[in-house]
Motif scaffolding. Structure first.
Motif, short mmCIF file in Angstrom:
data_model
loop_
_atom_site.label_atom_id
_atom_site.label_comp_id
_atom_site.label_asym_id
_atom_site.label_seq_id
_atom_site.Cartn_x
_atom_site.Cartn_y
_atom_site.Cartn_z
N ARG A 19 0.82 -1.22 0.00
CA ARG A 19 0.00 0.00 0.00
C ARG A 19 0.86 1.27 0.00
O ARG A 19 0.49 2.26 -0.62
CB ARG A 19 -0.96 -0.03 1.17
CG ARG A 19 -2.00 -1.15 0.99
CD ARG A 19 -2.99 -1.18 2.08
NE ARG A 19 -3.96 -0.09 1.79
CZ ARG A 19 -5.04 0.12 2.50
NH1 ARG A 19 -5.30 -0.62 3.54
NH2 ARG A 19 -5.86 1.09 2.18
N ALA A 23 1.07 3.26 -3.78
CA ALA A 23 -0.06 4.17 -3.53
C ALA A 23 -0.57 4.73 -4.85
O ALA A 23 0.20 5.13 -5.72
CB ALA A 23 0.37 5.30 -2.61
N GLY A 24 -1.90 4.71 -5.02
CA GLY A 24 -2.52 5.25 -6.22
C GLY A 24 -2.61 4.28 -7.39
O GLY A 24 -3.23 4.60 -8.40
N PHE A 25 -1.99 3.10 -7.28
CA PHE A 25 -2.07 2.10 -8.34
C PHE A 25 -3.40 1.36 -8.26
O PHE A 25 -4.05 1.30 -7.21
CB PHE A 25 -0.91 1.11 -8.23
CG PHE A 25 0.39 1.64 -8.76
CD1 PHE A 25 0.95 1.13 -9.92
CD2 PHE A 25 1.08 2.65 -8.09
CE1 PHE A 25 2.16 1.61 -10.41
CE2 PHE A 25 2.27 3.13 -8.56
CZ PHE A 25 2.82 2.62 -9.72
N PHE A 26 -3.82 0.77 -9.37
CA PHE A 26 -5.12 0.12 -9.47
C PHE A 26 -5.32 -0.95 -8.39
O PHE A 26 -6.33 -0.94 -7.68
CB PHE A 26 -5.31 -0.49 -10.86
CG PHE A 26 -6.60 -1.25 -11.01
CD1 PHE A 26 -7.81 -0.57 -11.06
CD2 PHE A 26 -6.61 -2.62 -11.09
CE1 PHE A 26 -9.00 -1.25 -11.18
CE2 PHE A 26 -7.80 -3.32 -11.21
CZ PHE A 26 -9.00 -2.63 -11.27
N THR A 28 -3.87 -1.38 -5.57
CA THR A 28 -3.90 -0.77 -4.25
C THR A 28 -5.26 -0.14 -3.98
O THR A 28 -5.80 -0.26 -2.86
CB THR A 28 -2.80 0.30 -4.13
OG1 THR A 28 -1.56 -0.29 -4.54
CG2 THR A 28 -2.67 0.82 -2.71
N GLU A 29 -5.83 0.48 -4.99
CA GLU A 29 -7.13 1.13 -4.83
C GLU A 29 -8.25 0.11 -4.59
O GLU A 29 -9.31 0.48 -4.08
CB GLU A 29 -7.45 1.99 -6.06
CG GLU A 29 -6.51 3.16 -6.23
CD GLU A 29 -6.55 4.15 -5.07
OE1 GLU A 29 -7.66 4.45 -4.58
OE2 GLU A 29 -5.47 4.60 -4.65
#
Length: 69
Positions: A19, A23-26, A28-29
């Motif tokens: 995470r 951060a901000g990657f698919f 992770t989301e």
């Protein structure tokens, strides 16, 4: 430096590292539960490569690599 095979008990730390690192990657989301399930599947796959890195055996995990052969 200790490099060893990942274990199920490592998954919470692995997810936390993922995470922060992604951060901000698919993926992770998609959230904590998704990542934990994904990395569990990696562990369960017969031809996996899943290693963690620690300073000492009982120290927190500092990094990991996960993939398939």
């Amino acid at each position: 430096m200790l490099i060893r095979e990942a274990r199920t008990s490592d998954l919470p730390q692995i997810v936390a590292i993922h995470r922060v690192a992604f951060a901000g990657f698919f993926m992770t989301e998609l959230g904590h539960r998704f990542l934990k399930a994904y990395y569990r599947q990696v562990l369960d796959f017969p031809n996996h490569l899943f290693l963690v890195c620690q300073n000492m055996l009982d120290a927190p995990i500092e990094g990991f690599v996960a993939g398939f052969t």
